[in-house]
Structures are given as structure tokens and as C-alpha cells.
Write a protein that holds these residues in place. Sequence first.
Motif, PDB file in Angstrom:
ATOM      1  N   SER A  33       0.847  -1.295   0.204  1.00  0.00           N
ATOM      2  CA  SER A  33      -0.030  -0.210   0.188  1.00  0.00           C
ATOM      3  C   SER A  33       0.337   1.383  -0.005  1.00  0.00           C
ATOM      4  N   LEU A  34       2.057   0.694   0.243  1.00  0.00           N
ATOM      5  CA  LEU A  34       3.203   2.049  -0.021  1.00  0.00           C
ATOM      6  C   LEU A  34       3.744   2.464  -0.910  1.00  0.00           C
ATOM      7  N   ASP A  35       4.337   1.690  -2.051  1.00  0.00           N
ATOM      8  CA  ASP A  35       4.568   1.541  -3.268  1.00  0.00           C
ATOM      9  C   ASP A  35       4.561   2.664  -4.266  1.00  0.00           C
ATOM     10  N   HIS A  36       3.057   3.285  -3.814  1.00  0.00           N
ATOM     11  CA  HIS A  36       2.790   4.111  -4.288  1.00  0.00           C
ATOM     12  C   HIS A  36       3.502   6.434  -4.113  1.00  0.00           C
ATOM     13  N   LEU A  37       4.328   5.784  -3.168  1.00  0.00           N
ATOM     14  CA  LEU A  37       4.651   6.668  -2.504  1.00  0.00           C
ATOM     15  C   LEU A  37       6.370   7.324  -3.081  1.00  0.00           C
ATOM     16  N   ALA A  38       6.710   6.250  -3.478  1.00  0.00           N
ATOM     17  CA  ALA A  38       8.232   6.099  -4.212  1.00  0.00           C
ATOM     18  C   ALA A  38       8.376   6.844  -5.466  1.00  0.00           C
ATOM     19  N   ALA A  39       7.147   7.548  -6.159  1.00  0.00           N
ATOM     20  CA  ALA A  39       6.937   8.509  -6.776  1.00  0.00           C
ATOM     21  C   ALA A  39       6.733  10.020  -6.355  1.00  0.00           C
ATOM     22  N   LYS A  40       7.233  10.073  -4.698  1.00  0.00           N
ATOM     23  CA  LYS A  40       7.123  11.440  -4.490  1.00  0.00           C
ATOM     24  C   LYS A  40       8.220  11.293  -3.715  1.00  0.00           C
ATOM     25  N   ALA A  41       8.892  10.817  -3.215  1.00  0.00           N
ATOM     26  CA  ALA A  41      10.091  10.654  -2.323  1.00  0.00           C
ATOM     27  C   ALA A  41      11.278  10.701  -3.486  1.00  0.00           C
ATOM     28  N   THR A  42      12.467  11.378  -2.768  1.00  0.00           N
ATOM     29  CA  THR A  42      14.193  11.620  -2.697  1.00  0.00           C
ATOM     30  C   THR A  42      14.526  10.557  -2.651  1.00  0.00           C
ATOM     31  N   GLU A  43      14.693   9.969  -1.484  1.00  0.00           N
ATOM     32  CA  GLU A  43      15.066   8.294  -1.610  1.00  0.00           C
ATOM     33  C   GLU A  43      14.769   7.347  -1.069  1.00  0.00           C
ATOM     34  N   THR A  44      14.667   6.131  -1.771  1.00  0.00           N
ATOM     35  CA  THR A  44      13.665   5.409  -1.153  1.00  0.00           C
ATOM     36  C   THR A  44      14.629   4.124  -0.972  1.00  0.00           C
ATOM     37  N   GLY A  80      12.765 -13.526   7.016  1.00  0.00           N
ATOM     38  CA  GLY A  80      13.113 -12.177   6.625  1.00  0.00           C
ATOM     39  C   GLY A  80      13.156 -11.162   6.958  1.00  0.00           C
ATOM     40  N   ILE A  81      13.269  -9.892   6.459  1.00  0.00           N
ATOM     41  CA  ILE A  81      12.918  -8.755   6.469  1.00  0.00           C
ATOM     42  C   ILE A  81      12.942  -7.939   5.504  1.00  0.00           C
ATOM     43  N   TYR A  82      12.233  -7.349   5.705  1.00  0.00           N
ATOM     44  CA  TYR A  82      11.491  -6.827   5.079  1.00  0.00           C
ATOM     45  C   TYR A  82      11.445  -4.548   5.301  1.00  0.00           C
ATOM     46  N   VAL A  83      11.759  -4.028   4.232  1.00  0.00           N
ATOM     47  CA  VAL A  83      11.868  -2.749   4.784  1.00  0.00           C
ATOM     48  C   VAL A  83      11.587  -1.391   3.895  1.00  0.00           C
ATOM     49  N   LYS A  84      10.989  -0.301   4.553  1.00  0.00           N
ATOM     50  CA  LYS A  84      10.022   0.162   3.105  1.00  0.00           C
ATOM     51  C   LYS A  84      10.777   1.610   3.536  1.00  0.00           C
ATOM     52  N   SER A  85      11.743   2.354   3.385  1.00  0.00           N
ATOM     53  CA  SER A  85      11.915   3.582   4.088  1.00  0.00           C
ATOM     54  C   SER A  85      12.110   4.780   2.564  1.00  0.00           C
ATOM     55  N   PHE A  86      10.930   5.991   2.780  1.00  0.00           N
ATOM     56  CA  PHE A  86      10.903   6.909   2.080  1.00  0.00           C
ATOM     57  C   PHE A  86      11.220   7.901   2.650  1.00  0.00           C
ATOM     58  N   GLN A  87      12.324   9.311   1.743  1.00  0.00           N
ATOM     59  CA  GLN A  87      12.806  10.221   2.335  1.00  0.00           C
ATOM     60  C   GLN A  87      11.937  11.182   1.364  1.00  0.00           C
ATOM     61  N   PHE A  88      11.279  12.465   1.563  1.00  0.00           N
ATOM     62  CA  PHE A  88      10.530  13.638   1.358  1.00  0.00           C
ATOM     63  C   PHE A  88      11.355  14.631   1.334  1.00  0.00           C
ATOM     64  N   ASP A 145       7.807  10.884  10.430  1.00  0.00           N
ATOM     65  CA  ASP A 145       8.543  12.219  10.318  1.00  0.00           C
ATOM     66  C   ASP A 145       7.840  12.929   8.744  1.00  0.00           C
ATOM     67  N   ASP A 146       7.972  14.060   9.377  1.00  0.00           N
ATOM     68  CA  ASP A 146       7.602  15.470   8.492  1.00  0.00           C
ATOM     69  C   ASP A 146       7.893  15.175   6.973  1.00  0.00           C
ATOM     70  N   LYS A 147       9.262  14.483   7.169  1.00  0.00           N
ATOM     71  CA  LYS A 147      10.028  14.509   6.029  1.00  0.00           C
ATOM     72  C   LYS A 147      10.329  12.973   5.886  1.00  0.00           C
ATOM     73  N   GLU A 148       9.743  11.636   6.427  1.00  0.00           N
ATOM     74  CA  GLU A 148      10.525  10.398   6.582  1.00  0.00           C
ATOM     75  C   GLU A 148       9.476   9.425   6.582  1.00  0.00           C
ATOM     76  N   LEU A 149       8.981   8.536   6.024  1.00  0.00           N
ATOM     77  CA  LEU A 149       8.659   7.676   6.810  1.00  0.00           C
ATOM     78  C   LEU A 149       9.227   5.790   6.370  1.00  0.00           C
ATOM     79  N   THR A 150       9.168   5.289   8.121  1.00  0.00           N
ATOM     80  CA  THR A 150       9.765   3.734   7.364  1.00  0.00           C
ATOM     81  C   THR A 150       9.020   3.349   8.095  1.00  0.00           C
ATOM     82  N   VAL A 151       8.821   1.914   7.114  1.00  0.00           N
ATOM     83  CA  VAL A 151       8.615   0.535   7.968  1.00  0.00           C
ATOM     84  C   VAL A 151       9.224   0.187   8.274  1.00  0.00           C
ATOM     85  N   VAL A 152       9.558  -1.062   8.945  1.00  0.00           N
ATOM     86  CA  VAL A 152      10.384  -2.468   9.638  1.00  0.00           C
ATOM     87  C   VAL A 152      10.116  -3.368   9.445  1.00  0.00           C
TER      88      VAL A 152
END
Lengths: 189, 175
Positions: A33-44, A80-88, A145-152
Motif C-alpha cells: 500500500s506504500l508503493d505509490h509513495l516511491a514516485a514522490k520520494a527523493t530517496e527510497t 525475512g526482513i522487509y523495509v520500506k523507507s521514503f525520504q521526502f 516524520d514530516d519528511k520521512e516514512l519508514t516501516v521495518v
Amino acid sequence: MKSSFKTPLITLLLIISTAFVAKAQDTRIQMTSLDHLAAKATETVDVNVDERLMKLAARLFSDKDEDERQIKKLVEGLKGIYVKSFQFENEGQYIPADLEPIRAQLRGAGWTRLVNVTSKKEGNVEVYLQFAGEMVNGLAVLHTDDKELTVVNIVGPVDLDKLAQLEGQMGIPDLGIESPKAKKKTNEQ
Amino acid sequence: MNDDYLWDKTGEPDPQVQELEEILGTLRYQRKPLQIPNELRVPQRRNYFPWLAIAAGVLLAILAGGIWLSTRSRGDAPQRQAEVLSPAPVKEVTPSVPKTPERKNESPEEMVAVHKHRPRSSTPVLSKQEHEEALMAKEQVMLALRLTTEKLSLVHKKTQNAYPANQIKNQHRVG
């Protein structure tokens, strides 16, 4: 007659498929469900290491090196280890509703929120654990965070003691956590 | 009297035969299409084959899944029989050592059993592709661990600030 035969068969198939899905997913959190944020993020950062890859990776950790041996011990039992982290670049690139599917999963299936830290400066960090008896069977960390979203999401028996022992090794930051055994030793001295 | 009329309608007809022909002629076969009454139900033959095939397929899938799960859960066995029994150059007994009678009577199975204890690496060698995959996985694992510990460190730092370790020590009993 035909329909009376059909219904139990479909029910059986549903039960089997549900059982298989439940077995396969266990403590894994679905993060698609977070995949669409990759387009807005500066770092994924997107880490997807399943059990097979985990076993492969574990074989590359050396037994001779103390640091690597400790990481190997930690990694070997994991599924398993799964991480999704987005920097905006700017604030407001994601909304709380984006996280709702993740939170919904963490609300059920035996997850317990261990810690919730709220900081104006560094955002909100939530740590969730899933227990199988007395053993920790899964770990999830949610950092917003305001400019970050991370799920581990770590799937499998997470040994928090071993995780604490990784402090300061191979680029892993020092947590300042003392394991109960270490504490005992210092007290004895 | 000629009977030809009876056989092939040639010759002089017999009036009695003609009379019989007229009477029985009403019952002669008349060509008309088959009419099946609407209320007549044709019993259908039940075909269980597709369902049986599906059920068999499901059972096979369950069986295969069970076997797969059990083999996976076993993980890496410490020693694999196939590796242990692989043919290796056998030169255990030197020519100078006299053979004992027991040694002479050893069967091939016993010989293999002797070689079971030879130390060998239990993990098979990774192929090039697997090695690359493993390297990438290792990097990903390290990255994930780094991120995890970073977040946990933040939590730890914040909780330490909120509840300093010596807070309880500095408290004074009231009353």
C-alpha cells in the motif's frame, strides 16, 4: 445434486487456501500500500529478503570474524526482513491514511505495541512485537516524520539480546542497550 | 392358381388378398418426423470426473505442500547422506600394516560406514549466480539491520531522556 457437491468443495478449497496464506504470511506485514509513495520520494529504500535469501546471505557471514559471527547468529533464525523507507523533500507528501493498512495489520494478529515515542524534532517511532509464547516472533518499527516514512518488519524469532549485541559493529549504530547478562556482570564487578 | 401376385404383385390378383391388403393397408408405415413429448425427461448421466480430478489435484497440492514445508522446516541437516556416501579415494590401510581377519571379512557397506566419519564440509558450494544473489541479500540484510538499529537507537535515546536511570535513586520518600 451438482450444487450440493460444489459447495463443500469450494469451502474446502477456501479453507485450504486460507490456511496456506496464514502459514506463509505469519508475521509478515504487507507493505504494498506504500508503493505509490516511491514516485514522490527523493530517496527510497526497499528491502525484501525472504527466508531463502536470508539463508543464502547467512552463509556469506564469516565464522572467523567476531562481528560477522554475531550477525550470522541473529540472521540465521529469521524468516525475512522487509523495509520500506521514503525520504521526502517537502512536508505533507504522505498522509496518515497511507499508513492505515499497515496500522490495521499491526492492530491484529497478536501484535503488541511496545514503545511509542513522539518527538517534535525527530518524529514518531513505534515499536511492535509479536510473541509466540515467551519468544518474540516478529518485530515491526514504524517511523513517521514530516519528511520521512519508514516501516521495518523482521519476521521470525528476533533475539533482542543478539540485536543489542550488534551495537557499533559494521556500521550499526550503538544503541547503548545493555543485555541482562552484561548488566549482571557489571554489577558483580 | 398363380401365386405371383403374393410375391411381386404380378399376375392375376386374388380378391381375398386384395381385401386383406386394403384392411391392413391402413396400418402401413407412414413416414413422419419423430415427436418427443415435452413432459418426457431424459435422465442425465452425472459426470463426476471433473470434480474428482479437481479433488485429486487439490489433494496432490496439499501433499506436495506438506512435503515441501517439512523439508524446509528441517533446514540444513548437519550431514547429508548423499555427500557422505559419495565415492572418495579410499586408501585407509597401508600395505605395511597386516590385515586383521575382521578387516578381511568387511562388507562394502561396512567400508562405507568407516568413511562416514571422514570430516567433510556439510554445506554445498554456491554457484556463481547464487553467490551474487547471496551477496546482494547480505547487503540488503545489513542495510535493514542498520535502519532497524538506528530507529531502535532513537527510541532508546528518547526513552532514556524521558526516564533517566538514576531518577528513582534521586527520589525522596515523602511522609
